[in-house]
Design a protein around this motif. Structure first.
Motif, PDB file in Angstrom:
ATOM      1  N   ALA A  33       0.817  -1.213   0.000  1.00  0.00           N
ATOM      2  CA  ALA A  33       0.000   0.000   0.000  1.00  0.00           C
ATOM      3  C   ALA A  33       0.848   1.260   0.000  1.00  0.00           C
ATOM      4  CB  ALA A  33      -0.937  -0.004   1.205  1.00  0.00           C
ATOM      5  N   MET A  34       2.011   1.215   0.648  1.00  0.00           N
ATOM      6  CA  MET A  34       2.811   2.420   0.770  1.00  0.00           C
ATOM      7  C   MET A  34       3.728   2.658  -0.416  1.00  0.00           C
ATOM      8  SD  MET A  34       1.829   3.780   3.592  1.00  0.00           S
ATOM      9  CE  MET A  34       0.215   3.181   3.086  1.00  0.00           C
ATOM     10  N   THR A  35       3.885   1.644  -1.262  1.00  0.00           N
ATOM     11  CA  THR A  35       4.814   1.801  -2.382  1.00  0.00           C
ATOM     12  C   THR A  35       4.112   2.006  -3.711  1.00  0.00           C
ATOM     13  OG1 THR A  35       4.908  -0.601  -2.580  1.00  0.00           O
ATOM     14  CG2 THR A  35       6.593   0.454  -1.227  1.00  0.00           C
ATOM     15  N   GLU A  36       3.091   1.210  -3.976  1.00  0.00           N
ATOM     16  CA  GLU A  36       2.442   1.291  -5.291  1.00  0.00           C
ATOM     17  C   GLU A  36       1.462   2.438  -5.395  1.00  0.00           C
ATOM     18  OE1 GLU A  36       0.692  -2.331  -6.588  1.00  0.00           O
ATOM     19  OE2 GLU A  36       2.383  -3.556  -5.997  1.00  0.00           O
ATOM     20  N   ASP A  37       0.655   2.602  -4.368  1.00  0.00           N
ATOM     21  CA  ASP A  37      -0.420   3.598  -4.423  1.00  0.00           C
ATOM     22  C   ASP A  37      -0.601   4.161  -3.022  1.00  0.00           C
ATOM     23  OD1 ASP A  37      -2.622   5.140  -4.968  1.00  0.00           O
ATOM     24  OD2 ASP A  37      -4.040   3.478  -4.964  1.00  0.00           O
ATOM     25  N   PRO A  38       0.263   5.054  -2.611  1.00  0.00           N
ATOM     26  CA  PRO A  38       0.193   5.565  -1.235  1.00  0.00           C
ATOM     27  C   PRO A  38      -1.216   6.026  -0.889  1.00  0.00           C
ATOM     28  CG  PRO A  38       2.158   6.393  -2.332  1.00  0.00           C
ATOM     29  CD  PRO A  38       1.328   5.704  -3.380  1.00  0.00           C
ATOM     30  N   GLY A  39      -1.793   5.409   0.092  1.00  0.00           N
ATOM     31  CA  GLY A  39      -3.124   5.798   0.551  1.00  0.00           C
ATOM     32  C   GLY A  39      -4.253   5.053  -0.110  1.00  0.00           C
ATOM     33  N   GLY A  40      -4.153   4.812  -1.405  1.00  0.00           N
ATOM     34  CA  GLY A  40      -5.277   4.237  -2.132  1.00  0.00           C
ATOM     35  C   GLY A  40      -5.632   2.838  -1.677  1.00  0.00           C
ATOM     36  N   LEU A  41      -4.648   1.945  -1.619  1.00  0.00           N
ATOM     37  CA  LEU A  41      -4.909   0.576  -1.186  1.00  0.00           C
ATOM     38  C   LEU A  41      -5.263   0.519   0.295  1.00  0.00           C
ATOM     39  CD1 LEU A  41      -2.309  -1.710  -2.992  1.00  0.00           C
ATOM     40  CD2 LEU A  41      -4.789  -1.796  -3.167  1.00  0.00           C
ATOM     41  N   GLN A  42      -4.617   1.365   1.083  1.00  0.00           N
ATOM     42  CA  GLN A  42      -4.927   1.372   2.504  1.00  0.00           C
ATOM     43  C   GLN A  42      -6.371   1.814   2.734  1.00  0.00           C
ATOM     44  OE1 GLN A  42      -2.438   3.847   4.972  1.00  0.00           O
ATOM     45  NE2 GLN A  42      -3.151   2.910   6.879  1.00  0.00           N
ATOM     46  N   ALA A  43      -6.781   2.841   1.994  1.00  0.00           N
ATOM     47  CA  ALA A  43      -8.169   3.293   2.114  1.00  0.00           C
ATOM     48  C   ALA A  43      -9.133   2.187   1.690  1.00  0.00           C
ATOM     49  CB  ALA A  43      -8.385   4.551   1.269  1.00  0.00           C
ATOM     50  N   ARG A  44      -8.782   1.474   0.638  1.00  0.00           N
ATOM     51  CA  ARG A  44      -9.644   0.390   0.170  1.00  0.00           C
ATOM     52  C   ARG A  44      -9.725  -0.719   1.216  1.00  0.00           C
ATOM     53  NH1 ARG A  44     -14.114  -1.384  -1.860  1.00  0.00           N
ATOM     54  NH2 ARG A  44     -13.942  -3.307  -3.074  1.00  0.00           N
ATOM     55  N   GLY A  45      -8.598  -1.041   1.843  1.00  0.00           N
ATOM     56  CA  GLY A  45      -8.611  -2.056   2.875  1.00  0.00           C
ATOM     57  C   GLY A  45      -9.505  -1.680   4.047  1.00  0.00           C
ATOM     58  N   LEU A  46      -9.453  -0.430   4.458  1.00  0.00           N
ATOM     59  CA  LEU A  46     -10.305   0.019   5.558  1.00  0.00           C
ATOM     60  C   LEU A  46     -11.774   0.018   5.149  1.00  0.00           C
ATOM     61  CD1 LEU A  46      -8.119   3.000   6.863  1.00  0.00           C
ATOM     62  CD2 LEU A  46      -8.229   0.663   7.764  1.00  0.00           C
ATOM     63  N   GLU A  47     -12.033   0.416   3.911  1.00  0.00           N
ATOM     64  CA  GLU A  47     -13.412   0.404   3.414  1.00  0.00           C
ATOM     65  C   GLU A  47     -13.983  -1.017   3.431  1.00  0.00           C
ATOM     66  OE1 GLU A  47     -15.872   1.814  -0.598  1.00  0.00           O
ATOM     67  OE2 GLU A  47     -13.695   1.594  -0.651  1.00  0.00           O
ATOM     68  N   LEU A  48     -13.163  -1.990   3.048  1.00  0.00           N
ATOM     69  CA  LEU A  48     -13.612  -3.380   3.044  1.00  0.00           C
ATOM     70  C   LEU A  48     -13.850  -3.883   4.463  1.00  0.00           C
ATOM     71  CD1 LEU A  48     -11.267  -4.761   0.252  1.00  0.00           C
ATOM     72  CD2 LEU A  48     -13.767  -4.658   0.157  1.00  0.00           C
ATOM     73  N   LEU A  49     -13.098  -3.399   5.413  1.00  0.00           N
ATOM     74  CA  LEU A  49     -13.324  -3.799   6.793  1.00  0.00           C
ATOM     75  C   LEU A  49     -14.666  -3.277   7.305  1.00  0.00           C
ATOM     76  CD1 LEU A  49      -9.758  -3.415   8.339  1.00  0.00           C
ATOM     77  CD2 LEU A  49     -11.089  -5.524   8.162  1.00  0.00           C
ATOM     78  N   VAL A  50     -15.067  -2.093   6.846  1.00  0.00           N
ATOM     79  CA  VAL A  50     -16.386  -1.584   7.213  1.00  0.00           C
ATOM     80  C   VAL A  50     -17.466  -2.524   6.673  1.00  0.00           C
ATOM     81  CG1 VAL A  50     -18.044   0.304   6.946  1.00  0.00           C
ATOM     82  CG2 VAL A  50     -15.625   0.814   7.287  1.00  0.00           C
ATOM     83  N   ALA A  51     -17.351  -2.882   5.387  1.00  0.00           N
ATOM     84  CA  ALA A  51     -18.334  -3.790   4.786  1.00  0.00           C
ATOM     85  C   ALA A  51     -18.318  -5.143   5.483  1.00  0.00           C
ATOM     86  CB  ALA A  51     -18.038  -3.947   3.295  1.00  0.00           C
ATOM     87  N   CYS A  52     -17.123  -5.616   5.845  1.00  0.00           N
ATOM     88  CA  CYS A  52     -16.997  -6.907   6.523  1.00  0.00           C
ATOM     89  C   CYS A  52     -17.704  -6.870   7.872  1.00  0.00           C
ATOM     90  CB  CYS A  52     -15.511  -7.221   6.693  1.00  0.00           C
ATOM     91  SG  CYS A  52     -15.184  -8.858   7.337  1.00  0.00           S
ATOM     92  N   GLU A  53     -17.554  -5.781   8.593  1.00  0.00           N
ATOM     93  CA  GLU A  53     -18.214  -5.652   9.890  1.00  0.00           C
ATOM     94  C   GLU A  53     -19.728  -5.631   9.728  1.00  0.00           C
ATOM     95  OE1 GLU A  53     -18.743  -5.394  13.923  1.00  0.00           O
ATOM     96  OE2 GLU A  53     -16.852  -5.735  12.842  1.00  0.00           O
ATOM     97  N   ARG A  54     -20.204  -4.930   8.710  1.00  0.00           N
ATOM     98  CA  ARG A  54     -21.653  -4.804   8.525  1.00  0.00           C
ATOM     99  C   ARG A  54     -22.282  -6.111   8.054  1.00  0.00           C
ATOM    100  NH1 ARG A  54     -23.942   0.421   5.748  1.00  0.00           N
ATOM    101  NH2 ARG A  54     -25.731  -0.419   6.860  1.00  0.00           N
ATOM    102  N   SER A  55     -21.603  -6.825   7.150  1.00  0.00           N
ATOM    103  CA  SER A  55     -22.226  -8.018   6.569  1.00  0.00           C
ATOM    104  C   SER A  55     -21.916  -9.288   7.348  1.00  0.00           C
ATOM    105  CB  SER A  55     -21.769  -8.198   5.120  1.00  0.00           C
ATOM    106  OG  SER A  55     -20.371  -8.437   5.053  1.00  0.00           O
TER     107      SER A  55
END
Length: 989
Positions: free
Chosen positions: A626-648
């Motif tokens: 996440a920190m090398t290829e797309d700083p912030g982008g992949l990390q944000a996506r990972g956190l977004e998926l954790l929100v969906a994981c918690e809800r579903s």
């Protein structure tokens, strides 16, 4: 019975018409013939009609003697109480070669709605109800005196969707189609085979081995015709408006529903198909696919060209169009003379959902077989196959005439194996000497079909096909290896080479073939296809093959007897398809691999969120790379998926959550901060609550972060602050976000706030988003309606109009809310239910006073939403059925009823479902697929697919049509007449 009549060429129709002033018989074949507009260079004559016993013909097939066999039904759509079923199979002969049947014989009667027939094995296969019958004439009198049931258990939920459209494959398997409401459980010597809805059957008649394909309507919902091209590729046409399909990618024995895309689809409905490959038709037409379009009163032409592993389709000018709405071509077949024979059901009414079984206009007395020839070109001489021996029949496999090759092969398949196979082997060995390579290889393909039909597996023959220079021949060889795979040894290594072939068509056949081999190693064969570029055909076939083979490779993988291999592409493809804990190690391995591309990482993160355990989900907090290829982008996506994981799933990473989330909260990237804030709320982390409140309240907070903080307040349950923000003082965007976050906590309070917003001119532009919040919540529409009734103000006219557009465009319907919004928008919504007599009177007015041009303008009005939901000829929305041929399919009174009362008749394939989750989310739309773990729905409000895990579902119900009632209540009677006139002319030429 011998009946001699001259042919009726199109140019001579005028001579047949009654004298001026005399009334024409509307059912006279000459009247219908006069309505046909034929492509220049071709002509049509009547081959047979009701006068020759052709009444309500459904399917036609030729025998090797050149006789045309016709299945017809006067019982359809439903036998009457006390009626004795007496549908017939009629055999037509043209004994003098004048292009007109002059002998008609009833081969079999006493049948009930025979929807399929094919000649072979010394008799006739017939599909009738739940049975596959075999009829035979044992004493030579031209009538069936032997009748036996081959198989039974085929579905009979719908009279026109029982097994139909029989056709032989190049290898002697009998292909059959069945429609949406046919639920089949067929007992065979190999076990019970099932098709739960629409699909395709493949029967090996000698072994009674039956294969089901495209179960659960994964392809068209009413397949109604299969034709094999010159090289054996199966092309499927749909009778329900879903176009043209390439069948091979769907020829795995998969039962998990994953929709297969059509090659071409603009809403036309087809019945029967055949390929042009004879010397009578002009060279420019060779290779065309010709199919009847009973809904469009036409016969259409297509050209298929190879594209990737499959084909692309070019729509050509029609061969025939007609102004006669009784012209209903439901089957098309080329004959021995090179002419095209068309099976014309001839009926003004074709459906039985839309008109009564006993409607007086249903025709029960007529039917036609039309004959299409190329003007000025010689016919194909009669091949006279009846008295030929095996050597002569083998030579006919080299004929340029498709019909001759097909019938020679049928004769060879029925002769004794001891007589045929040695000669066929010797003949095949001589191929190539002095012959053009393509001709020799095509002849090899044809003779391979003889070996297959005779049930004589041969590894040398398979290897020879796979070694051909023509990729279509190699592809056929790969498919043959799969069909013989249970009787030959060493097939998997052959297929392993096939999936790596340089031609994608060969790779496709090898993948499908591997799916038939219940061996753990077959998984590795299938995954080998990922070493070359993939396309939609390969993606679909390989995905379904993996699912089919899971019972073989799943236990082996868990036991460690096979591995996922080292190919990154193979691992990635497998885990995306399987999405189960079995392949989770492969997900993690790919995520930890520095060489994994960014796009692949994002997709794999999604898989991890769906199936990962608490110990695995920590990777989503800070994804590798996440920190090398797309700083912030992949990390944000990972956190977004954790929100969906918690809800579903209510699953979160193991360990200290606040410590794991802290780096995200302190990130300099606002994308990461926004998702971390959402996750803090989803996890209800008290440590971050005060900061979330500050960010939500502060006008200086970056937009994305503030909106995330408002959503997080909903997770924290801060209804009071959300109510203040929903009041609108911070602007429309903040107010709508606050209403959305408040709705799960306090639905009435959110509705009161929304009512206030809708009454404000400043906020009216957000009306569509506001109403969407409530349409997506259980009980939301009712709550909003109550909020509007109790509110101090009423919605502005613009806000009400925008809200109505969103409701009608999403198929949501709640009478009280609709009434309030229509009243505020100035739409007169007073209506009452019309009687049958009033509908008939209105239908008469449509014909005498309706204006189609004005009706088209009304159809395009935004507030009605017609274009958002319906397409016309493939152009427009896809929520409802394509209306391109509505005028040729339905009567005016039916169209009136369908518009006024949409729930009375719901078109097949357009029954919607509603899913309510345990968190109160409401999804409405069409079922895409489902498995033991989840249901996938195309939500028409969100305009995307949503995946709902089964444990999250509170209620699932069928809701019928998504078209809201009362949609046209605001039209005047004159406007409604014009709209119906426009609809009633769609599809008329």
């Amino acid at each position: 019975m011998r009946l001699r009549r001259p042919p009726i060429p199109l140019l001579a129709v005028a001579l047949m018409l009654p004298p001026r002033g005399a009334a024409a018989d509307p059912h006279d074949p000459a009247t219908e013939l006069a309505s046909l507009r034929v492509l220049p260079g071709f002509q049509v004559n009547l081959f047979a009609s009701e006068n020759e016993g052709v009444v309500k013909p459904i399917q036609i097939r030729f025998d090797p003697q050149g006789r045309l066999w016709v299945a017809g039904s006067t019982v359809y759509p439903q036998i009457e109480p006390g009626q004795a079923a007496n549908d017939k199979i009629v055999v037509l002969e043209d004994t003098d070669g004048d292009g007109r049947a002059d002998r008609s014989t009833v081969f079999a009667d006493g049948l009930m709605v025979p929807t399929g027939l094919e000649l072979g094995d010394g008799g006739l296969y017939v599909g009738q109800g739940n049975e596959l019958l075999f009829l035979r004439d044992t004493d030579g009198d031209g009538r069936a005196d032997e009748r036996r049931v081959v198989l039974r258990g085929f579905g009979t939920g719908d009279a026109h969707q029982t097994i139909n459209s029989f056709t032989w494959s190049p290898g002697g398997q009998l292909f059959m189609c069945q429609g949406l409401h046919a639920f089949s459980r067929v007992e065979t010597p190999w076990g019970i085979e099932k098709l739960h809805q629409a699909g395709v059957w493949r029967l090996d008649p000698r072994r009674l081995h039956l294969d089901p394909f495209l179960d659960e309507a994964m392809g068209p919902q009413n397949p109604f015709g299969i034709a094999f091209d010159r090289w054996g590729a199966p092309i499927l046409v749909a009778g329900n408006g879903e176009g043209v399909y390439f069948l091979t990618p769907g020829m795995t024995r998969a039962h998990e529903r994953v929709a297969m895309k059509a090659l071409w689809n603009t809403g036309r409905k087809f019945g029967g198909a055949d390929f042009v490959e004879n010397s009578h038709w002009p060279p420019a037409n060779q290779g065309e696919l010709v199919t009847g379009s009973y809904l469009n009163n036409s016969v259409f032409r297509f050209r298929l060209a190879p594209e990737g592993a499959g084909f692309r389709v070019e729509d050509l000018p029609p061969l025939i169009t007609s102004t006669d709405t009784s012209f209903r071509v439901v089957d098309a077949r080329f004959g021995p003379d090179g002419a095209l024979y068309l099976c014309d059901w001839y009926n003004p009414i074709i459906g039985h959902y839309q008109a009564s079984f006993r409607h007086p206009d249903r025709d029960k007395a007529h039917g036609r077989i039309w004959r299409v020839t190329a003007a000025g070109r010689p016919l194909v001489p009669s091949p006279s196959l009846g008295g030929l021996g095996v050597p002569e029949l083998l030579e006919r496999l080299r004929s340029p005439e498709r019909w001759t090759r097909q019938m020679a092969k049928r004769r060879l398949s029925e002769l004794p194996a001891a007589e045929v196979l040695p000669a066929a082997g010797a003949w095949a060995a001589r191929l190539g000497g002095g012959m053009p390579p393509e001709e020799a290889e095509h002849a090899l393909l044809e003779v391979a079909g003889v070996f297959e039909a005779q049930e004589q597996p041969s590894m040398p023959l398979v290897e020879r096909l796979l070694g051909a220079s023509n990729p279509r021949v190699r592809a056929y060889g790969a498919g043959l290896a799969g069909r013989w795979g249970d009787r030959l040894t060493g097939v998997l290594p052959l297929l392993a080479r096939g999936v790596r072939n340089r031609d994608p068509a060969v790779r496709l056949e090898a993948v499908v073939a591997a799916s038939y081999l219940a061996d753990p190693q077959a998984l590795e064969v299938v995954l080998g296809v990922t070493e070359h570029p993939m396309d939609g055909f390969l993606d679909y076939a390989a995905g379904q093959a993996i699912r089919v083979l899971k019972p073989a490779w799943g236990p082996a993988l868990r036991e460690g007897s096979i591995s996922l291999g080292a190919s990154p592409a193979a691992i990635e493809f497998l885990v995306k398809v399987d999405r189960s804990p079995d392949t989770l190690k492969g997900v993690i391995r790919r995520l930890e691999d520095p060489a994994t591309p960014r796009a692949s990482r994002e997709s794999l993160l999604g898989v991890l969120a769906e199936v990962g355990t608490a110990s695995d989900l920590g990777l989503l907090l800070s994804p590798p790379g996440a920190m090398t290829e797309d700083p912030g982008g992949l990390q944000a996506r990972g956190l977004e998926l954790l929100v969906a994981c918690e809800r579903s799933r209510k699953v979160h990473p193991s360990g200290e959550l606040a410590a794991g989330l802290a780096p995200g909260m302190e990130s300099k990237d606002p994308r990461v901060v926004a998702q971390a804030i959402r996750l803090a709320g989803a996890w209800s982390l008290a440590l971050f609550r005060e900061r979330v409140v500050q960010l939500a309240s502060g006008d200086g907070t970056p937009r994305g972060v503030r909106l995330a903080a408002i959503e997080s307040l909903g997770f924290y349950g801060d209804a009071a602050l959300l109510a203040r923000l929903a009041a609108g003082g911070a602007g429309p965007e903040v107010a709508v976000a606050a209403v959305e976050a408040l709705a799960p906590l306090d639905l009435p309070g959110a509705a009161r706030a929304a009512a206030s917003l809708l009454s404000s001119p400043v906020m009216e532009g957000e009306a569509g988003r506001v109403v969407s919040v409530f349409l997506a919540r259980q009980g939301g529409a009712i709550a909003l309606g109550e909020g509007l009734m109790k509110g101090a103000g009423r919605p502005t006219k613009r806000a009400a109009t925008l809200a109505l557009e969103r409701m009608t465009g999403s198929g949501r319907s709640e009478p009280a809310l609709l009434g309030i919004l229509r009243n505020a928008a100035g739409v007169n919504s007073q209506s009452r239910e019309l009687t049958a007599g009033e509908i008939q009177l209105l239908a008469q007015e449509v014909g005498s006073e309706g204006n189609a041009v004005r009706g088209g303008e009304i159809y395009r009005r935004a507030e009605l939403g017609c274009q958002n939901c319906h397409a016309i000829g493939g152009v427009g929305g896809s929520i409802g059925p394509d209306l391109g041929a509505l005028g040729t399919a339905q009567r005016v009174d039916f169209i009136i009823g369908a518009v006024l009362y949409p729930q009375r008749e719901v078109k097949e394939g357009f029954t919607a479902f509603a899913i309510t989750t345990r968190t109160g989310d409401e999804h409405q739309g069409y079922l895409i697929r489902e498995s033991a773990e989840e249901v996938v729905l195309r939500d028409v409000l969100l305009q995307r697919e949503v995946r709902v895990r089964r444990e999250a579902i509170q209620e699932r119900r069928k809701i019928g049509s998504l078209m809201p009632p009362g949609l046209v209540d605001g039209l005047t009677r004159g406007e409604f007449r014009d709209l119906v006139r426009f609809l009633s002319e769609l599809g008329r030429h």
